[in-house]
Design a protein around this motif. Structure first.
Motif, PDB file in Angstrom:
ATOM      1  N   ILE A 215      50.111  22.813 -18.132  1.00  0.00           N
ATOM      2  CA  ILE A 215      48.953  23.079 -18.912  1.00  0.00           C
ATOM      3  C   ILE A 215      48.186  21.939 -19.313  1.00  0.00           C
ATOM      4  CG2 ILE A 215      48.483  23.715 -21.592  1.00  0.00           C
ATOM      5  CD1 ILE A 215      51.437  25.472 -21.418  1.00  0.00           C
ATOM      6  N   GLY A 216      48.873  20.660 -19.446  1.00  0.00           N
ATOM      7  CA  GLY A 216      47.904  19.597 -19.639  1.00  0.00           C
ATOM      8  C   GLY A 216      47.136  19.292 -18.389  1.00  0.00           C
ATOM      9  N   ILE A 217      47.528  19.323 -17.310  1.00  0.00           N
ATOM     10  CA  ILE A 217      46.849  19.282 -15.879  1.00  0.00           C
ATOM     11  C   ILE A 217      45.914  20.024 -15.800  1.00  0.00           C
ATOM     12  CG2 ILE A 217      47.068  19.096 -13.538  1.00  0.00           C
ATOM     13  CD1 ILE A 217      49.874  18.116 -13.711  1.00  0.00           C
TER      14      ILE A 217
ATOM     15  N   THR B 217      46.611  20.438 -33.398  1.00  0.00           N
ATOM     16  CA  THR B 217      45.365  20.676 -33.260  1.00  0.00           C
ATOM     17  C   THR B 217      44.515  19.478 -33.618  1.00  0.00           C
ATOM     18  OG1 THR B 217      45.575  23.078 -33.640  1.00  0.00           O
ATOM     19  CG2 THR B 217      43.390  22.229 -33.497  1.00  0.00           C
ATOM     20  N   ALA B 218      44.894  18.879 -34.709  1.00  0.00           N
ATOM     21  CA  ALA B 218      44.254  17.557 -35.278  1.00  0.00           C
ATOM     22  C   ALA B 218      44.329  16.484 -34.318  1.00  0.00           C
ATOM     23  CB  ALA B 218      44.825  17.277 -36.557  1.00  0.00           C
ATOM     24  N   VAL B 219      45.530  16.397 -33.481  1.00  0.00           N
ATOM     25  CA  VAL B 219      45.780  15.345 -32.427  1.00  0.00           C
ATOM     26  C   VAL B 219      44.940  15.658 -31.014  1.00  0.00           C
ATOM     27  CG1 VAL B 219      47.549  14.356 -31.042  1.00  0.00           C
ATOM     28  CG2 VAL B 219      48.121  14.664 -33.457  1.00  0.00           C
ATOM     29  N   LEU B 220      44.718  16.918 -31.078  1.00  0.00           N
ATOM     30  CA  LEU B 220      44.147  17.052 -30.004  1.00  0.00           C
ATOM     31  C   LEU B 220      42.457  16.652 -29.912  1.00  0.00           C
ATOM     32  CD1 LEU B 220      43.831  18.718 -26.947  1.00  0.00           C
ATOM     33  CD2 LEU B 220      43.130  20.578 -28.353  1.00  0.00           C
ATOM     34  N   VAL B 221      42.041  17.078 -31.007  1.00  0.00           N
ATOM     35  CA  VAL B 221      40.521  16.799 -31.428  1.00  0.00           C
ATOM     36  C   VAL B 221      40.426  15.222 -31.532  1.00  0.00           C
ATOM     37  CG1 VAL B 221      38.847  16.983 -32.949  1.00  0.00           C
ATOM     38  CG2 VAL B 221      40.176  18.970 -32.574  1.00  0.00           C
ATOM     39  N   LEU B 222      41.377  14.696 -32.393  1.00  0.00           N
ATOM     40  CA  LEU B 222      41.084  13.164 -32.496  1.00  0.00           C
ATOM     41  C   LEU B 222      41.223  12.402 -31.530  1.00  0.00           C
ATOM     42  CD1 LEU B 222      41.041  10.893 -34.301  1.00  0.00           C
ATOM     43  CD2 LEU B 222      43.600  10.984 -34.684  1.00  0.00           C
ATOM     44  N   PHE B 223      42.239  12.703 -30.542  1.00  0.00           N
ATOM     45  CA  PHE B 223      42.369  12.065 -29.062  1.00  0.00           C
ATOM     46  C   PHE B 223      41.454  12.410 -27.949  1.00  0.00           C
ATOM     47  CE2 PHE B 223      47.003  10.780 -29.828  1.00  0.00           C
ATOM     48  CZ  PHE B 223      46.686   9.787 -30.995  1.00  0.00           C
ATOM     49  N   GLY B 224      40.980  13.748 -27.954  1.00  0.00           N
ATOM     50  CA  GLY B 224      40.292  14.204 -26.969  1.00  0.00           C
ATOM     51  C   GLY B 224      38.793  13.758 -27.160  1.00  0.00           C
ATOM     52  N   CYS B 225      38.184  14.325 -28.446  1.00  0.00           N
ATOM     53  CA  CYS B 225      37.137  14.040 -28.783  1.00  0.00           C
ATOM     54  C   CYS B 225      36.844  12.537 -29.078  1.00  0.00           C
ATOM     55  CB  CYS B 225      36.566  14.773 -30.188  1.00  0.00           C
ATOM     56  SG  CYS B 225      36.548  16.631 -29.903  1.00  0.00           S
ATOM     57  N   GLY B 226      37.790  12.063 -29.498  1.00  0.00           N
ATOM     58  CA  GLY B 226      37.915  10.518 -29.865  1.00  0.00           C
ATOM     59  C   GLY B 226      37.775   9.738 -28.726  1.00  0.00           C
ATOM     60  N   ALA B 227      38.148  10.233 -27.443  1.00  0.00           N
ATOM     61  CA  ALA B 227      38.076   9.597 -26.255  1.00  0.00           C
ATOM     62  C   ALA B 227      36.592   9.470 -25.717  1.00  0.00           C
ATOM     63  CB  ALA B 227      38.714  10.177 -25.041  1.00  0.00           C
TER      64      ALA B 227
ATOM     65  N   ILE C  65      37.710  10.798 -20.408  1.00  0.00           N
ATOM     66  CA  ILE C  65      37.748  11.813 -21.386  1.00  0.00           C
ATOM     67  C   ILE C  65      38.618  13.081 -21.139  1.00  0.00           C
ATOM     68  CG2 ILE C  65      36.177  13.283 -22.649  1.00  0.00           C
ATOM     69  CD1 ILE C  65      34.042  11.173 -22.143  1.00  0.00           C
ATOM     70  N   ALA C  66      38.442  13.507 -19.758  1.00  0.00           N
ATOM     71  CA  ALA C  66      39.026  14.808 -19.440  1.00  0.00           C
ATOM     72  C   ALA C  66      40.778  14.361 -19.596  1.00  0.00           C
ATOM     73  CB  ALA C  66      38.843  15.179 -17.893  1.00  0.00           C
ATOM     74  N   LEU C  67      41.079  13.247 -19.221  1.00  0.00           N
ATOM     75  CA  LEU C  67      42.606  12.957 -19.243  1.00  0.00           C
ATOM     76  C   LEU C  67      43.208  12.966 -20.519  1.00  0.00           C
ATOM     77  CD1 LEU C  67      42.938  10.377 -16.209  1.00  0.00           C
ATOM     78  CD2 LEU C  67      43.667  12.727 -16.262  1.00  0.00           C
ATOM     79  N   ALA C  68      42.265  12.325 -21.313  1.00  0.00           N
ATOM     80  CA  ALA C  68      42.540  12.200 -22.814  1.00  0.00           C
ATOM     81  C   ALA C  68      42.820  13.728 -23.541  1.00  0.00           C
ATOM     82  CB  ALA C  68      41.581  11.589 -23.790  1.00  0.00           C
ATOM     83  N   PHE C  69      42.215  14.674 -22.941  1.00  0.00           N
ATOM     84  CA  PHE C  69      42.468  16.009 -23.642  1.00  0.00           C
ATOM     85  C   PHE C  69      43.658  16.581 -22.984  1.00  0.00           C
ATOM     86  CE2 PHE C  69      38.034  16.322 -24.914  1.00  0.00           C
ATOM     87  CZ  PHE C  69      38.049  16.894 -26.178  1.00  0.00           C
ATOM     88  N   GLY C  70      43.832  16.371 -21.604  1.00  0.00           N
ATOM     89  CA  GLY C  70      45.060  16.749 -20.672  1.00  0.00           C
ATOM     90  C   GLY C  70      46.186  16.061 -21.363  1.00  0.00           C
TER      91      GLY C  70
ATOM     92  N   ALA D  56      46.825  14.765 -24.363  1.00  0.00           N
ATOM     93  CA  ALA D  56      47.050  15.250 -25.562  1.00  0.00           C
ATOM     94  C   ALA D  56      47.807  16.385 -25.736  1.00  0.00           C
ATOM     95  CB  ALA D  56      45.656  15.139 -26.217  1.00  0.00           C
ATOM     96  N   ILE D  57      47.442  17.274 -24.680  1.00  0.00           N
ATOM     97  CA  ILE D  57      47.890  18.419 -24.878  1.00  0.00           C
ATOM     98  C   ILE D  57      49.764  18.576 -24.303  1.00  0.00           C
ATOM     99  CG2 ILE D  57      48.311  20.790 -23.406  1.00  0.00           C
ATOM    100  CD1 ILE D  57      46.831  20.991 -25.922  1.00  0.00           C
ATOM    101  N   VAL D  58      49.642  17.557 -23.255  1.00  0.00           N
ATOM    102  CA  VAL D  58      51.017  17.094 -22.665  1.00  0.00           C
ATOM    103  C   VAL D  58      51.944  16.614 -23.764  1.00  0.00           C
ATOM    104  CG1 VAL D  58      52.525  15.972 -21.068  1.00  0.00           C
ATOM    105  CG2 VAL D  58      50.272  17.100 -20.285  1.00  0.00           C
ATOM    106  N   ALA D  59      51.493  15.653 -24.623  1.00  0.00           N
ATOM    107  CA  ALA D  59      52.206  14.906 -25.864  1.00  0.00           C
ATOM    108  C   ALA D  59      52.630  16.056 -26.740  1.00  0.00           C
ATOM    109  CB  ALA D  59      51.502  13.901 -26.313  1.00  0.00           C
ATOM    110  N   MET D  60      51.631  16.874 -27.107  1.00  0.00           N
ATOM    111  CA  MET D  60      52.003  18.061 -28.301  1.00  0.00           C
ATOM    112  C   MET D  60      52.868  19.009 -27.619  1.00  0.00           C
ATOM    113  SD  MET D  60      50.827  16.778 -31.058  1.00  0.00           S
ATOM    114  CE  MET D  60      51.392  15.428 -30.533  1.00  0.00           C
ATOM    115  N   ALA D  61      52.706  19.319 -26.574  1.00  0.00           N
ATOM    116  CA  ALA D  61      53.602  20.455 -25.929  1.00  0.00           C
ATOM    117  C   ALA D  61      55.079  19.851 -25.940  1.00  0.00           C
ATOM    118  CB  ALA D  61      53.147  20.576 -24.345  1.00  0.00           C
ATOM    119  N   TYR D  62      55.302  18.906 -25.750  1.00  0.00           N
ATOM    120  CA  TYR D  62      56.804  18.271 -25.771  1.00  0.00           C
ATOM    121  C   TYR D  62      57.086  18.056 -27.437  1.00  0.00           C
ATOM    122  CZ  TYR D  62      56.752  18.441 -20.829  1.00  0.00           C
ATOM    123  OH  TYR D  62      56.629  19.107 -19.561  1.00  0.00           O
ATOM    124  N   GLY D  63      56.224  17.592 -27.900  1.00  0.00           N
ATOM    125  CA  GLY D  63      56.510  16.957 -29.298  1.00  0.00           C
ATOM    126  C   GLY D  63      56.443  18.211 -30.310  1.00  0.00           C
TER     127      GLY D  63
END
Length: 223
Positions: A157-159, A12-22, A36-41, A43-50
């Protein structure tokens, strides 16, 4: 459960940092609404696999609530996830505020009316957040179900999250995630904090709608 707690907090920290950060560090002038939209998407893709193999990568209280309503999660586990997600969102927003030139004045907070990027009303914001969250949960519960496409779940999910942002950034800045709204609002305060209720209530309603559709087997595939 400690591993799941840690995974949800970090995710969740990564999602906020990268999404809101964009939105804050890049902004409409540099990366634009699509960026900005792609940054949120992404971030979710990265975390989904991480962190997906550890916790399922909910990183969103509405997702956990939808999973609970659908009968895929216990109330106890949901509450643990919620605590991790809200703390993680606050951490992500705090890190962003420490980096941003504007400090904690602008953290990509959500809003309606005067707080809406496009000046949209409370009614428009409520409808968008409920419908978008319901769609988001339908995708998540569908691709992670017993006949879902597990290997491609993160991408789907990310898309979906990216598309939701492309459509809705001008309406509310897009929440569909109470934690994502909570972190920035608490640190920014003022109007963002006073409008936070919408971004808790509406996503939970949308998540409940998505969860009920699966709980009633209306969208579950036949055995």
């Amino acid at each position: 459960m400690i591993r799941k707690f840690a995974a949800e907090l970090i995710g969740t920290a990564v999602l906020v940092l990268f999404g809101c950060g964009a939105a804050v560090l890049g902004g409409f002038d540099i990366v634009g609404q699509l960026g900005i939209a792609l940054a949120f998407g992404f971030a979710i893709v990265a975390m989904a696999y991480g962190i997906g193999p550890v916790s399922g990568c909910h990183v969103n209280p509405a997702v956990s609530f939808g999973a609970f309503v659908a009968g895929r999660m216990s109330a106890k586990d949901m509450l643990v996830y919620w605590v991790a997600q809200f703390i993680g969102a606050l951490l992500g927003a705090f890190i962003l505020g420490m980096i941003a030139k504007t400090g904690f004045a602008q953290l990509g907070q959500n809003g309606f009316e005067a707080g809406s990027p496009g000046g949209y009303s409370l009614q428009a914001g409520m409808i968008f957040e409920i419908v978008a969250t319901a769609i988001f949960l339908i995708v998540i519960l569908g691709v992670t179900g017993r006949k879902g496409h597990g290997a491609f779940a993160g991408l789907a999910i990310g898309i979906t999250l990216a598309v939701i942002h492309i459509v809705g950034i001008q309406v509310t800045g897009v929440s569909v995630n109470p934690a994502r709204s909570f972190g920035p609002a608490v640190l920014v305060g003022g109007q963002a904090l006073s409008q936070l209720w919408l971004f808790i209530v509406a996503p939970l309603i949308g998540a409940a709608i998505g969860g009920v559709l699966f709980r009633l087997n209306l969208l579950e595939p036949e055995a």
